[in-house]
Structures are given as structure tokens and as C-alpha cells.
Design a protein around this motif. Structure first.
Motif, PDB file in Angstrom:
ATOM      1  N   GLN A 179      51.112  97.630  34.296  1.00 53.23           N
ATOM      2  CA  GLN A 179      50.484  96.425  32.841  1.00 53.23           C
ATOM      3  C   GLN A 179      51.900  96.226  32.276  1.00 53.23           C
ATOM      4  O   GLN A 179      51.866  95.035  32.140  1.00 53.23           O
ATOM      5  CB  GLN A 179      49.720  98.226  32.402  1.00 53.23           C
ATOM      6  CG  GLN A 179      48.523  97.652  32.180  1.00 53.23           C
ATOM      7  CD  GLN A 179      47.343  98.854  30.889  1.00 53.23           C
ATOM      8  OE1 GLN A 179      47.884  99.152  29.755  1.00 53.23           O
ATOM      9  NE2 GLN A 179      46.047  99.159  31.291  1.00 53.23           N
ATOM     10  N   LEU A 180      52.785  97.701  32.701  1.00 54.88           N
ATOM     11  CA  LEU A 180      54.398  97.394  31.623  1.00 54.88           C
ATOM     12  C   LEU A 180      54.701  95.778  33.108  1.00 54.88           C
ATOM     13  O   LEU A 180      55.299  94.992  32.587  1.00 54.88           O
ATOM     14  CB  LEU A 180      54.691  98.512  31.804  1.00 54.88           C
ATOM     15  CG  LEU A 180      54.512  99.154  31.026  1.00 54.88           C
ATOM     16  CD1 LEU A 180      54.787 100.745  30.763  1.00 54.88           C
ATOM     17  CD2 LEU A 180      53.784  99.014  29.405  1.00 54.88           C
ATOM     18  N   MET A 181      54.288  96.518  34.376  1.00 51.89           N
ATOM     19  CA  MET A 181      55.386  95.795  35.487  1.00 51.89           C
ATOM     20  C   MET A 181      54.505  94.157  35.831  1.00 51.89           C
ATOM     21  O   MET A 181      55.164  93.290  35.844  1.00 51.89           O
ATOM     22  CB  MET A 181      55.378  96.135  36.852  1.00 51.89           C
ATOM     23  CG  MET A 181      55.954  97.143  37.006  1.00 51.89           C
ATOM     24  SD  MET A 181      57.481  97.706  36.219  1.00 51.89           S
ATOM     25  CE  MET A 181      58.249  96.113  37.293  1.00 51.89           C
ATOM     26  N   ALA A 182      53.828  94.411  34.980  1.00 51.86           N
ATOM     27  CA  ALA A 182      53.104  92.977  34.802  1.00 51.86           C
ATOM     28  C   ALA A 182      53.817  91.169  33.842  1.00 51.86           C
ATOM     29  O   ALA A 182      53.697  90.476  34.181  1.00 51.86           O
ATOM     30  CB  ALA A 182      51.607  92.362  33.894  1.00 51.86           C
ATOM     31  N   VAL A 183      54.533  92.254  32.613  1.00 55.13           N
ATOM     32  CA  VAL A 183      55.221  91.053  31.616  1.00 55.13           C
ATOM     33  C   VAL A 183      56.033  90.750  32.603  1.00 55.13           C
ATOM     34  O   VAL A 183      56.344  89.636  32.532  1.00 55.13           O
ATOM     35  CB  VAL A 183      55.474  92.227  30.782  1.00 55.13           C
ATOM     36  CG1 VAL A 183      56.816  90.992  29.887  1.00 55.13           C
ATOM     37  CG2 VAL A 183      54.352  92.575  30.159  1.00 55.13           C
ATOM     38  N   PRO A 184      57.128  91.273  33.373  1.00 55.94           N
ATOM     39  CA  PRO A 184      58.481  90.583  34.285  1.00 55.94           C
ATOM     40  C   PRO A 184      58.261  89.656  35.237  1.00 55.94           C
ATOM     41  O   PRO A 184      58.250  88.713  35.835  1.00 55.94           O
ATOM     42  CB  PRO A 184      59.223  91.858  34.370  1.00 55.94           C
ATOM     43  CG  PRO A 184      58.645  93.385  34.111  1.00 55.94           C
ATOM     44  CD  PRO A 184      57.131  92.248  33.200  1.00 55.94           C
TER      45      PRO A 184
END
Length: 778
Positions: A668-673
Motif C-alpha cells: 500500500q505504501l509503495m503504491a504511492v511513489p
């Protein structure tokens, strides 16, 4: 570890780094400030070939120190008087600039010929000695002694009484270029006949250093003003890297002022809006000022100078560094004074690591300027972080946050985005990205031409072209590289190149010769032939004794010459001795290494370079080299490798997060960058902006900043509204700084800023979506 121990260790580290910085500043104060303006550090090494890079570095260093003032007038007599007056002004008034002096070059060249004079013969001497007529040999020697051939002596009479070696040396003076400074020449401009007087000048030190540029330009301005007062109708045309470097430095100064001033004003306004008082400015100001000062001192001390582009990029750190203070303020304002701050410290540490990883990726770019930016940014971020951790506890007391309106807006966004189902959001994003890729037919415009990264002054370019057309004889950045296992093989291949070029020339086409080592020294085989021919003069019963007696040269000993001749039998001349140590103003035409010998042939300007490249392609050990084409290929390789490294950076970030979070949360976090990078590529393509290396390198920072946002959202998920308010302010400062970078006069900096602005905007959008999901779950 308690928060007090954590802060104490950070304070100790801050103290140590401060002492190191003070030592560096003390050293800088003794040696002087050095600001580099050489924009070649924004281009890759021209070739993997060490000899080519060595040659280009030598030519670049020589060109950096030399420049030219060309006087232009319609009347030859008036121009002669004006040229004499300018020379007088420069010789009497100038301290930093001076005329190019060929004396040392001539001395070094003459010394080489004197040491090997028995292996050197002029063409006339070769002919008469080969014919074997003693009378003709003595007659030619007499002509050389008393005729025009003896008017200029590079090889002294005591070493060369018949002047046969001197004949070879004198014929090559034009090759060295000692007769073209301030001589009046007739040229044509726009179909009109005019006269020019080129004055070849040099700086006492490096023209890429900003202080020397300022001194030289001030001196030139003074001399030009005095000259124009006496000769107002004589035009002065300038040529040289000095003027381009000074113009770029002036543009960089304007960029630094605009970016730093704009960023500072933006941060001040935001701070006054949210915190309603100057007290809240102390911690951000300290972290920004001390962080930049620390990075400057360490980089300057370590590297010996600081690049002007490092200062341009460094000024954009203001928007990043202020994030640490903002998050500290928000935590302080919304949590009791005694509450454990370790969660905040942990979030700030992860934020620092992500930003440092993002900036450190610039070190992989292969460009010296961006590598220095990486070091500068990492140092500045670490020191600023330590300032916030060490002093934040004391400087944030009684600081209140007035963000009710901002929190209300953030809450509205969270509610709006919270209504969206995650699956629908993901599908919509994938559809938009896929449609955009399809619109561009998966073919994104790219640009790897180094010229597109610089914005040279059009007036300076026009003057440079004009002067080059008038006085330059050879191409500045294109040549033929000849490689061989030994010196003779290189000379043989040079002969093949000459034959190929001459045979391909059109009928009645006048071609200037290729400038190379063969113009300065004969080949090893020819030297041995010359030595054998000289036996008729200096061997047993040689003609030297007869000639000395006939001409009454009693100060010369024929026996001593004969002994010197025998001693020099196996001592042929090696061009490396001259081109390594003595060729101060010449391109490095000869380089020896463990891999063999490399010779460089400079191409006349009149040649068709594409045709030359085709002609030499079939000759073994010979290749055509174009600095521009090679640099473009280097930029392309760097851009492609950087795209792969970008994926590696994402993987490293994910690995870092796996230490702290479960794999589902990491996705989920890596989806943003990842979304920010993909969307940035698409948007650049949709607006037909060619993708360059600087766009790609900027996306490394987009990854780091995106991770900064999501880490705080993950760590402070129980206070989503307050955290997202801080992220919103933080992203605003980042967008302001990077938006100002995008307005830079320098295209490379502008491309960097544009990509950062676009990527940071998508980072903020992704952070809002992520925060809305976590807020909804809580």
C-alpha cells in the motif's frame, strides 16, 4: 532506548559534526572560496577510452584558460593603430589576463630537435644527401648558413652547422601557430571585405572559478572602456569559454536568488499563517541555515570547490528541510508535553532515510555535478535532522498551531476520498495510465543531446561562430583516433588515413592537411633513414670537417660532432617526450599507455565529417570520434541505466519498509511513489516534453519524498487529520521550491524542477488517497 537518551545521542552527533564543520570553514578561510562554473560536469565522460578522455580533458583545460578579442574595422591602417594600442593597454594595465606566450612551446620543441638532431632532416637535405653529390650538399649547407634559411635558428649552428635539422624545424612554425596573434587579416563578413586583428589571450588561472571570472571580466571591462574612448569605431568581438562560463554563472546567481528568496518567503508565509508568530520560525530557520552551511563546508573542503549548480539545487532543499520542523510542531501542538516522542523520532528517522536514499541516487547518474548535489543534499538533510531532534524539544514550547480551517478542509477530503472503494480507485488509475500509454503508442519522446541541457547566450554563440569562421583552422571537438601497438605502426596508419582522405577529395578541391604528430616529428623508420643519410656528413671522412673549414667555423669541432653522432645511433626521438611535458598550447596529439600508442589527427574545418567517418571506418586501428555524438550516446546510456536504477531504488525502499511493516502494508505504501513515477512519465509524454536524464534523476527524489509522506501517514495513523495537515503544508513547501526550480534559466535545472513538481503533485494525491483508506479503517 528512551526519548531522552535518543535526543542526547543526537546532540552529541550534532556537536561533533559542528566541530568538523568549523574546522572546514577555518580551512576554507585560509585557502579561499572556490566556486566552479564548468558546465561540462553536466555531461558524461566522453568515452570509455582513457586516452580519449585524457586528450579531451587536456583540450578542455587549455580552452578554459584561453580566449580571444578580435578587433574589426574596414580600414587596415586604422585597425593596425588600434591593435597596437590594445596590446599596449593589456601589457601595461592587465594583471589577471595576459597574451598567450609561445616561447616555452618553441623552446621545448627546439630542445627535442637538438637532442635528436642527427635523426632530423628537412626535405631538401634528404634529397641532396640521397643524390650523393658532395658539392650540392655543401652548397645547400652554405645557403642555410647565410641565406634565408639561416635567418631563424631553432637548432643552433654548433649542433647543426649545415642547418639540415633546422630546415625541418623552421618549416613547421606555422603548425604550432606562433604567427597569428594580433596580425592583420583580410576576411569577409556578410559579403563585405573587412580587416581583423585577433588577440589571443589567457587567464593566469582557471576560468571556471567564479572569482577569477569576476576579476578577469572587471579587468576586460576597464581595458575595453579605455580602448573605446580612443577608437570608438573599432568593433571588438569576444570568443572563449570564459564568456560562456561567466554568463552561465550569472544565470545561476539569478536562479539561486529566485529559488532561495521564493522558497523562504513561501515558508515564512505558511509559518505565519499556521503558527501566527515569528517564534515558530526559529527552528526551521536554524535547521535550514545550519544544514546548508554544514553541507557547504564539508563539500568545499572535501572537493576543493563547490559547483554553482550545487548551490542552485541546494537552495531547493529549503522546502524539504522545513518538513522536519513542521512535523515536530504538529506533534508538539497536538500531544501533551510529557508524551513519549519516540514515535515521532522514528517517523522522522524513516523520513530522513527515504529522502537521503532519494538524493543519493543522484550519485549513480555518472555526472560530476549531480554527484556533488547528492553529497551536498545528504549532508544538509542529516545535519538539519539532527538540529530538529536536538533543539526541537526546547524551541517548540508554547508554539501553537492555528490550523482549524486547514484541518476542516483535510477532513472534507478524507471523507470524500473515503467514499471511494479501493478496488475502484486502483482500476481507475490503471485505466488512466493504460489509456495514456496507448495514446502515446508506448513511444515516449526522449532527448539525449547535451546541447539541450544548456541555455547559452545567443549573442555569445553568434560571436563564437564568427570568430571560428575567421581564425579557427580545425574542428574543435571532432578528430580521428589512430591506435597502434608501436610508434611505427601508428605512423603507417596515419599515412593510410591521409591517402584515403586525399583520394576521396573532389577534383580541384583544396584540402588543408590533417594536423597530427607527423607534422612535428618524423616516423621511427624515417628517423633511421635520416641517421643513415647523415653519415655522409658526420661519419668517417664526413663532409662536416670540410664545411667547417670552408666557412671558417672555428668554434665548432668536427670531431665532437662525429662522436655525438655515434653516441646518438640508437637514440631516436620519441614524440611522447614532447607531447607529455612540452606541448603546453597544443592538443595532445600523442599518448602512450600500457595498451599501446594513440595518435590524434585534428580535422580541417572544410572537411565533410560524415564523409571522413566513412573513409576511415575500414582502416584497422582507426576510428572517427565526435565529442557531441559520443556525449549524446553517453547521456542515452545513463538515462536508460537510470531507469533501471529507479526500479532498484523502489525495491530498496520496499526492503527498508519490510523491516517495520507487514508486506500488505508495504504494498500500500509503495503504491504511492510508484503511481507518482508512472503518472509523471505519462504527463510529460502527453505534453510532448522529451524525457531526459535530468527528468529521470528527479524522479529518484520523487520516490524519496513520496516515502516521506506515506511514512508519516503510516506512523501517525491514529492522528490522520493532524498528520495529513502537516503533510499538506510540507508538500506545499516542496511544490513551491521545485516549482521555482522549474522556472530556472538553465534547461537542465528546469527539467529537474519540472519533473519534481509533477511527481510531488502526484505524491500528494496518492498520500491523500492512502490517508483516506487508513482514516476510514480507524
Amino acid at each position: 532506548m528512551t526519548q531522552h537518551v535518543y535526543r542526547r545521542w543526537c546532540s552529541v552527533a550534532l556537536l561533533i559534526l559542528t566541530l568538523v564543520s568549523l574546522v572546514c570553514f577555518w580551512s576554507i578561510s585560509r585557502t579561499g572560496l572556490q566556486i566552479d562554473t564548468n558546465l561540462r560536469s553536466l555531461s558524461p565522460s566522453f568515452s570509455v577510452d582513457a586516452s580519449v578522455n585524457q586528450a579531451l580533458n587536456k583540450m578542455s583545460a587549455d580552452a578554459a584558460q584561453q580566449f580571444m578579442l578580435v578587433l574589426v574595422h574596414e580600414d587596415e591602417d586604422s585597425l593596425t593603430d588600434a591593435s597596437d594600442y590594445l596590446r599596449e593597454l593589456i601589457e601595461q594595465e592587465a594583471q589577471v589576463i595576459r597574451y598567450v606566450d609561445h616561447t616555452a612551446l618553441l623552446d621545448a620543441y627546439a630542445a627535442q630537435l637538438q637532442q635528436h638532431s642527427f635523426h632530423i632532416l628537412g626535405p631538401q637535405a634528404q634529397t641532396v644527401l640521397a643524390q650523393g653529390e658532395d658539392a650540392a650538399v655543401l652548397k645547400l649547407g652554405e645557403n642555410n648558413l647565410y641565406g634565408t634559411g639561416g635567418m631563424l635558428r631553432l637548432v643552433p649552428v654548433v649542433r647543426d652547422p649545415l642547418g639540415f635539422a633546422n630546415e625541418y624545424a623552421v618549416r613547421l612554425l606555422d603548425r604550432i601557430g606562433v604567427n597569428n596573434s594580433d596580425e592583420i587579416q583580410a576576411v569577409t563578413r556578410a559579403g563585405k571585405d573587412i580587416f581583423i586583428a585577433p588577440h589571443q589571450l589567457r587567464l593566469a588561472s582557471d576560468a571556471m572559478e567564479m572569482k577569477q571570472q569576476d576579476l578577469a571580466l572587471a579587468e576586460l571591462e576597464k581595458i575595453t572602456a579605455q580602448f573605446k574612448a580612443e577608437y570608438p569605431d573599432v568593433e571588438i568581438v569576444e570568443s572563449g569559454i570564459l564568456f560562456f562560463a561567466a554568463d552561465s554563472a550569472q544565470s545561476a546567481r539569478a536562479d539561486i536568488e529566485t529559488i532561495s528568496t521564493g522558497s523562504t518567503i513561501g515558508v515564512l508565509l505558511l509559518a505565519l499563517w499556521i503558527f501566527r508568530g515569528p517564534r515558530a520560525l526559529v527552528l526551521p530557520a536554524l535547521s535550514i541555515g545550519l544544514g546548508l552551511a554544514f553541507a557547504f563546508s564539508i563539500c568545499h573542503y572535501w572537493l576543493g570547490s563547490i559547483h554553482v549548480l550545487t548551490l542552485v539545487f541546494g537552495s531547493s532543499l529549503i522546502g524539504v528541510v522545513v518538513d522536519y520542523a513542521l512535523h515536530y510542531f504538529y506533534f508538539q501542538a497536538h500531544h501533551p508535553q510529557g508524551e513519549n516522542r519516540l514515535p515521532l523520532y522514528r517517523a522522522l528517522m524513516l523520513s530522513l532515510l527515504s529522502s537521503v536514499i532519494g538524493f543519493s541516487a543522484l550519485a549513480w547518474s555518472g555526472l560530476a555535478a549531480l554527484q556533488q548535489v547528492a553529497v551536498f543534499a545528504a549532508l544538509g538533510l542529516v545535519y538539519a535532522w539532527l538540529v530538529v531532534i536536538s533543539l526541537g524539544h526546547f524551541l517548540t514550547k508554547n508554539v501553537k498551531v492555528y490550523d482549524a480551517g486547514l484541518q476542516k478542509a483535510v477532513l472534507g477530503v478524507l471523507r470524500l476520498f473515503g467514499k471511494l472503494r479501493a478496488v475502484h480507485v486502483i482500476v481507475a488509475m490503471l485505466m488512466v495510465l493504460g489509456a495514456s500509454f496507448w495514446v502515446n503508442r508506448f513511444d515516449f519522446p526522449v532527448s539525449d543531446n547535451p546541447r539541450s541541457f544548456f541555455a547559452a547566450n545567443p549573442q555569445l554563440i553568434e560571436q563564437e561562430k564568427q570568430v571560428s569562421e575567421w581564425v579557427a583552422s580545425h574542428e574543435p571537438a571532432s578528430f580521428i583516433l589512430v591506435h597502434g601497438e608501436n610508434a611505427q605502426q601508428v605512423y603507417d596508419r596515419i599515412a593510410l588515413v591521409q591517402a584515403a582522405v586525399e583520394n576521396s577529395a573532389q577534383e580541384n578541391e583544396a584540402l588543408l592537411p590533417l594536423l597530427g604528430v607527423h607534422h612535428f616529428f618524423p616516423s621511427p623508420a624515417q628517423q633511421q633513414t635520416n641517421y643513415q643519410l647523415n653519415q655522409r656528413i658526420y661519419g668517417a671522412d664526413g663532409l662536416a670537417a670540410t664545411f667547417i673549414q670552408q666557412q671558417g667555423l672555428t668554434e665548432i669541432s668536427a670531431q665532437a660532432l662525429a662522436e655525438a653522432y655515434r653516441a646518438q645511433q640508437n637514440n631516436a626521438l620519441n614524440p611522447a617526450e614532447f607531447f607529455t611535458e612540452g606541448a603546453f598550447l597544443l592538443p595532445p596529439l600523442w599518448i602512450e599507455s600500457d595498451k599501446g600508442v594513440d595518435a590524434f589527427l585534428m580535422l580541417p574545418k572544410s572537411m565533410d565529417l560524415h564523409k571522413v567517418a566513412e573513409q576511415v571506418a575500414a582502416i584497422s586501428g582507426v576510428r572517427f570520434f565526435s565529442a557531441m555524438q559520443d556525449a549524446e550516446m553517453g547521456m542515452k546510456n545513463l538515462r536508460q541505466s537510470s531507469m533501471k536504477l529507479l526500479l532498484l531504488a523502489l525495491a530498496l525502499m520496499a526492503a527498508l519498509l519490510l523491516i517495520r511493516y507487514p508486506w500488505r502494508t508495504v504494498l500500500q505504501l509503495m503504491a504511492v511513489p510508484a503511481f507518482a513515477i508512472s503518472a509523471s512519465f505519462v504527463l510529460l509524454a502527453l505534453f510532448n516534453v522529451p524525457l531526459t536524464l535530468f527528468h529521470v534523476m528527479a524522479l529518484f527524489l520523487v520516490v524519496g519524498l513520496g516515502m516521506d509522506y506515506v511514512i508519516f501517514i503510516a506512523e501517525m495513523s491514529e492522528n490522520s487529520v493532524e498528520t495529513l495537515s502537516a503533510v499538506a503544508i510540507s508538500s506545499t513547501t516542496n511544490l513551491l521550491s521545485f516549482g521555482l526550480l522549474g522556472l530556472s534559466i538553465l534547461p537542465a535545472v528546469s527539467a529537474f524542477g519540472l519533473a519534481l513538481f509533477i511527481g510531488s503533485s502526484f505524491n500528494l494525491l496518492g498520500a491523500l488517497l492512502l490517508a483516506s483508506r487508513r482514516w476510514k479503517n480507524h
